[in-house]
Motif scaffolding. Structure first.
Motif, PDB file in Angstrom:
ATOM      1  N   VAL A 149      37.086  -2.914  -0.008  1.00 23.32           N
ATOM      2  CA  VAL A 149      36.825  -2.809  -1.503  1.00 23.32           C
ATOM      3  C   VAL A 149      36.986  -1.371  -1.713  1.00 23.32           C
ATOM      4  O   VAL A 149      36.773  -0.478  -0.693  1.00 23.32           O
ATOM      5  N   LEU A 150      36.894  -1.116  -2.985  1.00 20.97           N
ATOM      6  CA  LEU A 150      37.209   0.441  -3.436  1.00 20.97           C
ATOM      7  C   LEU A 150      35.969   0.336  -4.176  1.00 20.97           C
ATOM      8  O   LEU A 150      35.516  -0.336  -4.846  1.00 20.97           O
ATOM      9  N   VAL A 151      35.269   1.632  -3.758  1.00 16.16           N
ATOM     10  CA  VAL A 151      33.821   2.033  -4.418  1.00 16.16           C
ATOM     11  C   VAL A 151      33.971   3.619  -4.843  1.00 16.16           C
ATOM     12  O   VAL A 151      34.763   4.281  -4.583  1.00 16.16           O
ATOM     13  N   GLU A 152      33.085   3.794  -5.889  1.00 13.36           N
ATOM     14  CA  GLU A 152      32.896   4.999  -6.426  1.00 13.36           C
ATOM     15  C   GLU A 152      31.601   5.445  -6.401  1.00 13.36           C
ATOM     16  O   GLU A 152      30.563   4.404  -6.604  1.00 13.36           O
ATOM     17  N   LEU A 153      31.177   6.664  -6.370  1.00 13.90           N
ATOM     18  CA  LEU A 153      29.659   6.993  -6.285  1.00 13.90           C
ATOM     19  C   LEU A 153      29.295   7.485  -7.817  1.00 13.90           C
ATOM     20  O   LEU A 153      30.102   8.337  -8.513  1.00 13.90           O
ATOM     21  N   VAL A 154      28.454   6.889  -8.554  1.00 14.99           N
ATOM     22  CA  VAL A 154      28.019   6.895  -9.681  1.00 14.99           C
ATOM     23  C   VAL A 154      26.700   7.565  -9.829  1.00 14.99           C
ATOM     24  O   VAL A 154      25.678   7.353  -9.204  1.00 14.99           O
ATOM     25  N   ASN A 193      24.351   8.527  -7.003  1.00 14.98           N
ATOM     26  CA  ASN A 193      23.680   7.649  -6.387  1.00 14.98           C
ATOM     27  C   ASN A 193      23.820   6.348  -6.138  1.00 14.98           C
ATOM     28  O   ASN A 193      23.473   5.580  -5.142  1.00 14.98           O
ATOM     29  N   PHE A 194      24.629   5.574  -7.082  1.00 14.26           N
ATOM     30  CA  PHE A 194      25.109   4.312  -6.736  1.00 14.26           C
ATOM     31  C   PHE A 194      26.479   4.083  -6.239  1.00 14.26           C
ATOM     32  O   PHE A 194      27.318   4.924  -6.942  1.00 14.26           O
ATOM     33  N   LEU A 195      26.566   3.263  -5.504  1.00 14.04           N
ATOM     34  CA  LEU A 195      27.957   2.851  -5.093  1.00 14.04           C
ATOM     35  C   LEU A 195      28.495   1.519  -5.763  1.00 14.04           C
ATOM     36  O   LEU A 195      28.062   0.493  -5.828  1.00 14.04           O
ATOM     37  N   LYS A 196      29.609   1.994  -6.676  1.00 10.88           N
ATOM     38  CA  LYS A 196      29.874   0.789  -7.627  1.00 10.88           C
ATOM     39  C   LYS A 196      31.286   0.421  -7.486  1.00 10.88           C
ATOM     40  O   LYS A 196      32.004   1.169  -6.896  1.00 10.88           O
ATOM     41  N   LEU A 197      31.689  -0.906  -7.201  1.00  7.64           N
ATOM     42  CA  LEU A 197      32.822  -1.634  -7.225  1.00  7.64           C
ATOM     43  C   LEU A 197      33.734  -0.894  -8.314  1.00  7.64           C
ATOM     44  O   LEU A 197      33.304  -0.812  -9.644  1.00  7.64           O
ATOM     45  N   VAL A 198      34.812  -0.520  -8.119  1.00  6.38           N
ATOM     46  CA  VAL A 198      35.945   0.352  -9.012  1.00  6.38           C
ATOM     47  C   VAL A 198      36.308  -0.793 -10.096  1.00  6.38           C
ATOM     48  O   VAL A 198      36.137  -0.153 -11.128  1.00  6.38           O
ATOM     49  N   ASP A 199      36.504  -1.909  -9.665  1.00  5.30           N
ATOM     50  CA  ASP A 199      36.910  -2.578 -10.885  1.00  5.30           C
ATOM     51  C   ASP A 199      35.902  -3.787 -11.346  1.00  5.30           C
ATOM     52  O   ASP A 199      36.443  -4.486 -12.212  1.00  5.30           O
ATOM     53  N   GLU A 200      34.714  -3.610 -11.316  1.00  2.00           N
ATOM     54  CA  GLU A 200      33.648  -4.580 -11.591  1.00  2.00           C
ATOM     55  C   GLU A 200      32.356  -3.663 -11.743  1.00  2.00           C
ATOM     56  O   GLU A 200      32.017  -2.682 -11.220  1.00  2.00           O
ATOM     57  N   GLU A 201      31.494  -4.324 -12.596  1.00  2.00           N
ATOM     58  CA  GLU A 201      30.055  -3.635 -13.080  1.00  2.00           C
ATOM     59  C   GLU A 201      29.118  -4.087 -11.787  1.00  2.00           C
ATOM     60  O   GLU A 201      28.096  -4.812 -12.244  1.00  2.00           O
TER      61      GLU A 201
END
Length: 197
Positions: free
Chosen positions: A15-20, A23-31
């Motif tokens: 999966v692709l994640v981004e750091l928000v 603090n938070f590791l979020k899936l790129v295409d989903e909340e």
């Protein structure tokens, strides 16, 4: 809540994640963000992706617990609330898979279960010498006691009985096999949930 169970896959399926907010590791295409189950920040706790369905009552970006992460220079990702705990591959839980999958569990001793007797859940395939066991002690989800499943060496396999032609029960305990959140979808975990509350 919405959730996706995490697992280890070939790199081309990662999966692709981004750091928000650092603090938070979020899936790129989903909340959905990475979350320690029940915010139990301890060794061998499961980690999955969750998201709230209501930003006020069930906020996705809730800090101060199991959704806070630190990305380390050495390539590890640590729980912000206990930097000595990093993401890793623990005891694999039981999950639902398509029948015929090379990862499906094939159990020994099915003749004992069919005859109404107690049997250890040891495997003949895919990993001989292994069995289904308990990952840890009893935990609570809201007011429901449960125990996480995990693949263990066969000498630590649990014993079960088949009751009423329907339920797989832990021997000597009022805990039944349970598909998490009663969502029978591929990849969802199967654990042991108390039948007596």
């Amino acid at each position: 809540w919405e959730f996706i169970t995490s697992t280890v896959v070939p790199s081309e399926k990662a999966v692709l994640v981004e750091l928000v907010d650092d603090n938070f590791l979020k899936l790129v295409d989903e909340e959905l963000v990475l979350d320690v189950s029940n915010w139990n920040i301890a060794p061998f706790s499961t980690v999955n992706f969750v998201g709230g369905t209501d930003p006020v009552a069930y906020p996705t970006y809730a800090a101060g617990g199991g959704r806070d992460w630190v990305v380390n220079e050495d390539g590890t990702i640590a729980a912000r609330n206990d930097p000595n705990l990093v993401l890793g591959r623990g005891m694999a839980p039981m999950v639902l898979l398509p029948k015929g999958s090379p990862r499906q569990l094939v159990f020994e001793n099915m003749d004992l279960l069919a005859a109404g007797k107690t049997a250890p859940l040891t495997l003949s395939s895919p990993r001989e010498g292994m069995g289904v066991g308990k990952k840890g002690q009893v935990k609570m989800y809201e007011c429901i006691p449960y125990i996480e499943s995990g693949l263990r060496p066969s000498e630590h396999a649990i014993s079960v009985r088949f009751e009423d032609g329907n339920f797989l029960m832990l021997d000597g305990m009022d805990f039944a096999f349970d598909v998490s959140f009663w969502k029978p979808v591929e990849g969802n975990t199967v654990n042991f949930v108390s039948t007596s509350g």
